[in-house]
Motif scaffolding. Structure first.
Motif, PDB file in Angstrom:
ATOM      1  N   ASN A  18     123.415  39.098  -4.402  1.00  0.00           N
ATOM      2  CA  ASN A  18     122.494  38.713  -5.470  1.00  0.00           C
ATOM      3  C   ASN A  18     122.408  37.198  -5.620  1.00  0.00           C
ATOM      4  O   ASN A  18     122.484  36.659  -6.727  1.00  0.00           O
ATOM      5  CB  ASN A  18     122.898  39.358  -6.805  1.00  0.00           C
ATOM      6  N   THR A  19     122.249  36.530  -4.497  1.00  0.00           N
ATOM      7  CA  THR A  19     122.147  35.083  -4.507  1.00  0.00           C
ATOM      8  C   THR A  19     120.885  34.627  -3.787  1.00  0.00           C
ATOM      9  O   THR A  19     120.360  35.319  -2.910  1.00  0.00           O
ATOM     10  CB  THR A  19     123.357  34.414  -3.841  1.00  0.00           C
ATOM     11  N   VAL A  20     120.424  33.457  -4.159  1.00  0.00           N
ATOM     12  CA  VAL A  20     119.326  32.800  -3.476  1.00  0.00           C
ATOM     13  C   VAL A  20     119.724  31.346  -3.278  1.00  0.00           C
ATOM     14  O   VAL A  20     120.359  30.749  -4.150  1.00  0.00           O
ATOM     15  CB  VAL A  20     118.001  32.919  -4.264  1.00  0.00           C
ATOM     16  N   SER A  21     119.381  30.803  -2.120  1.00  0.00           N
ATOM     17  CA  SER A  21     119.753  29.438  -1.784  1.00  0.00           C
ATOM     18  C   SER A  21     118.528  28.644  -1.374  1.00  0.00           C
ATOM     19  O   SER A  21     117.524  29.204  -0.930  1.00  0.00           O
ATOM     20  CB  SER A  21     120.783  29.423  -0.651  1.00  0.00           C
ATOM     21  N   LEU A  22     118.626  27.348  -1.537  1.00  0.00           N
ATOM     22  CA  LEU A  22     117.578  26.435  -1.107  1.00  0.00           C
ATOM     23  C   LEU A  22     118.233  25.304  -0.338  1.00  0.00           C
ATOM     24  O   LEU A  22     118.973  24.502  -0.921  1.00  0.00           O
ATOM     25  CB  LEU A  22     116.797  25.887  -2.303  1.00  0.00           C
ATOM     26  N   GLN A  23     117.982  25.257   0.963  1.00  0.00           N
ATOM     27  CA  GLN A  23     118.492  24.187   1.807  1.00  0.00           C
ATOM     28  C   GLN A  23     117.414  23.125   1.935  1.00  0.00           C
ATOM     29  O   GLN A  23     116.312  23.409   2.417  1.00  0.00           O
ATOM     30  CB  GLN A  23     118.899  24.723   3.176  1.00  0.00           C
ATOM     31  N   MET A  24     117.728  21.918   1.511  1.00  0.00           N
ATOM     32  CA  MET A  24     116.770  20.829   1.475  1.00  0.00           C
ATOM     33  C   MET A  24     117.183  19.759   2.468  1.00  0.00           C
ATOM     34  O   MET A  24     118.321  19.287   2.438  1.00  0.00           O
ATOM     35  CB  MET A  24     116.679  20.241   0.067  1.00  0.00           C
ATOM     36  N   THR A  25     116.267  19.388   3.336  1.00  0.00           N
ATOM     37  CA  THR A  25     116.506  18.339   4.317  1.00  0.00           C
ATOM     38  C   THR A  25     115.395  17.308   4.232  1.00  0.00           C
ATOM     39  O   THR A  25     114.357  17.533   3.624  1.00  0.00           O
ATOM     40  CB  THR A  25     116.583  18.911   5.742  1.00  0.00           C
ATOM     41  N   SER A  26     115.632  16.169   4.884  1.00  0.00           N
ATOM     42  CA  SER A  26     114.654  15.076   4.887  1.00  0.00           C
ATOM     43  C   SER A  26     114.158  14.780   3.482  1.00  0.00           C
ATOM     44  O   SER A  26     112.956  14.640   3.237  1.00  0.00           O
ATOM     45  CB  SER A  26     113.481  15.415   5.809  1.00  0.00           C
ATOM     46  N   LEU A  27     115.078  14.671   2.565  1.00  0.00           N
ATOM     47  CA  LEU A  27     114.721  14.512   1.159  1.00  0.00           C
ATOM     48  C   LEU A  27     114.035  13.180   0.901  1.00  0.00           C
ATOM     49  O   LEU A  27     114.353  12.157   1.520  1.00  0.00           O
ATOM     50  CB  LEU A  27     115.961  14.645   0.288  1.00  0.00           C
ATOM     51  N   LYS A  28     113.088  13.220  -0.020  1.00  0.00           N
ATOM     52  CA  LYS A  28     112.299  12.065  -0.398  1.00  0.00           C
ATOM     53  C   LYS A  28     112.497  11.771  -1.874  1.00  0.00           C
ATOM     54  O   LYS A  28     112.843  12.659  -2.646  1.00  0.00           O
ATOM     55  CB  LYS A  28     110.809  12.322  -0.132  1.00  0.00           C
ATOM     56  N   PRO A  29     112.263  10.524  -2.301  1.00  0.00           N
ATOM     57  CA  PRO A  29     112.390  10.208  -3.723  1.00  0.00           C
ATOM     58  C   PRO A  29     111.533  11.108  -4.608  1.00  0.00           C
ATOM     59  O   PRO A  29     111.944  11.425  -5.731  1.00  0.00           O
ATOM     60  CB  PRO A  29     111.928   8.749  -3.799  1.00  0.00           C
ATOM     61  N   GLU A  30     110.372  11.529  -4.122  1.00  0.00           N
ATOM     62  CA  GLU A  30     109.513  12.391  -4.910  1.00  0.00           C
ATOM     63  C   GLU A  30     110.062  13.803  -5.077  1.00  0.00           C
ATOM     64  O   GLU A  30     109.504  14.597  -5.835  1.00  0.00           O
ATOM     65  CB  GLU A  30     108.092  12.446  -4.324  1.00  0.00           C
ATOM     66  N   ASP A  31     111.144  14.128  -4.384  1.00  0.00           N
ATOM     67  CA  ASP A  31     111.814  15.404  -4.592  1.00  0.00           C
ATOM     68  C   ASP A  31     112.725  15.379  -5.810  1.00  0.00           C
ATOM     69  O   ASP A  31     113.257  16.423  -6.207  1.00  0.00           O
ATOM     70  CB  ASP A  31     112.641  15.797  -3.363  1.00  0.00           C
ATOM     71  N   THR A  32     112.921  14.209  -6.384  1.00  0.00           N
ATOM     72  CA  THR A  32     113.774  14.076  -7.556  1.00  0.00           C
ATOM     73  C   THR A  32     113.219  14.894  -8.710  1.00  0.00           C
ATOM     74  O   THR A  32     112.068  14.728  -9.107  1.00  0.00           O
ATOM     75  CB  THR A  32     113.901  12.609  -7.974  1.00  0.00           C
ATOM     76  N   ALA A  33     114.032  15.786  -9.246  1.00  0.00           N
ATOM     77  CA  ALA A  33     113.607  16.665 -10.327  1.00  0.00           C
ATOM     78  C   ALA A  33     114.787  17.522 -10.762  1.00  0.00           C
ATOM     79  O   ALA A  33     115.839  17.536 -10.116  1.00  0.00           O
ATOM     80  CB  ALA A  33     112.454  17.564  -9.876  1.00  0.00           C
ATOM     81  N   VAL A  34     114.583  18.227 -11.851  1.00  0.00           N
ATOM     82  CA  VAL A  34     115.496  19.293 -12.225  1.00  0.00           C
ATOM     83  C   VAL A  34     114.992  20.568 -11.564  1.00  0.00           C
ATOM     84  O   VAL A  34     113.821  20.929 -11.725  1.00  0.00           O
ATOM     85  CB  VAL A  34     115.588  19.472 -13.750  1.00  0.00           C
ATOM     86  N   TYR A  35     115.852  21.225 -10.825  1.00  0.00           N
ATOM     87  CA  TYR A  35     115.484  22.427 -10.105  1.00  0.00           C
ATOM     88  C   TYR A  35     115.990  23.657 -10.852  1.00  0.00           C
ATOM     89  O   TYR A  35     117.165  23.732 -11.208  1.00  0.00           O
ATOM     90  CB  TYR A  35     116.064  22.395  -8.687  1.00  0.00           C
ATOM     91  N   TYR A  36     115.088  24.598 -11.068  1.00  0.00           N
ATOM     92  CA  TYR A  36     115.400  25.813 -11.803  1.00  0.00           C
ATOM     93  C   TYR A  36     115.251  27.032 -10.909  1.00  0.00           C
ATOM     94  O   TYR A  36     114.196  27.245 -10.309  1.00  0.00           O
ATOM     95  CB  TYR A  36     114.472  25.977 -13.009  1.00  0.00           C
TER      96      TYR A  36
END
Length: 123
Positions: free
Chosen positions: A76-94
């Motif tokens: 019962n899990t979900v994951s998000l793998q983030m690569t090549s991150l950019k400044p515009e990815d800055t946020a609170v993730y829900y």
């Protein structure tokens, strides 16, 4: 009744990688689609990625090719793998999940939300 607990946020440099995880807990529930929204200051909430109960994925155009969503139905899990991150990815993730409660007099479906985790991409 279904609780979603997120982990994995933090500070990362542009071009770096970060993984987020969300675990659902409770009793007598079933999960449908799961995914991630994000919200940055002075910007509207944005659907980042979703994954159906059968593993069909969808991504925002802004993250295609960089983010990968996955789920483990047994855990019962979900994951998000983030690569090549950019400044515009800055946020609170829900994290969110379509949840159906099975222990009530009648099954009840609703959207459960995580508490949010801060992702900051900055040098």
């Amino acid at each position: 009744q279904v609780e979603l607990v997120e982990s994995g946020g933090g500070l990362v440099q542009p071009g770096g990688s970060l993984g987020l995880s969300c675990a659902a807990s409770g009793s007598m529930f079933a999960l449908g689609a799961m995914g991630w929204f994000r919200q940055a200051p002075e910007k509207q909430r944005e659907l980042v990625a979703s994954i159906s109960s059968n593993g069909i994925t969808d991504y925002a155009d802004s993250v295609k090719g960089r983010f990968t969503i996955s789920r483990d139905n047994a855990e019962n899990t979900v994951s998000l793998q983030m690569t090549s991150l950019k400044p515009e990815d800055t946020a609170v993730y829900y994290c969110y999940a379509q949840a159906t409660l099975l222990g009530a007099l009648k099954p009840t479906s609703y959207t459960a939300w995580g508490q949010g985790t801060q992702v900051t991409v900055s040098s």
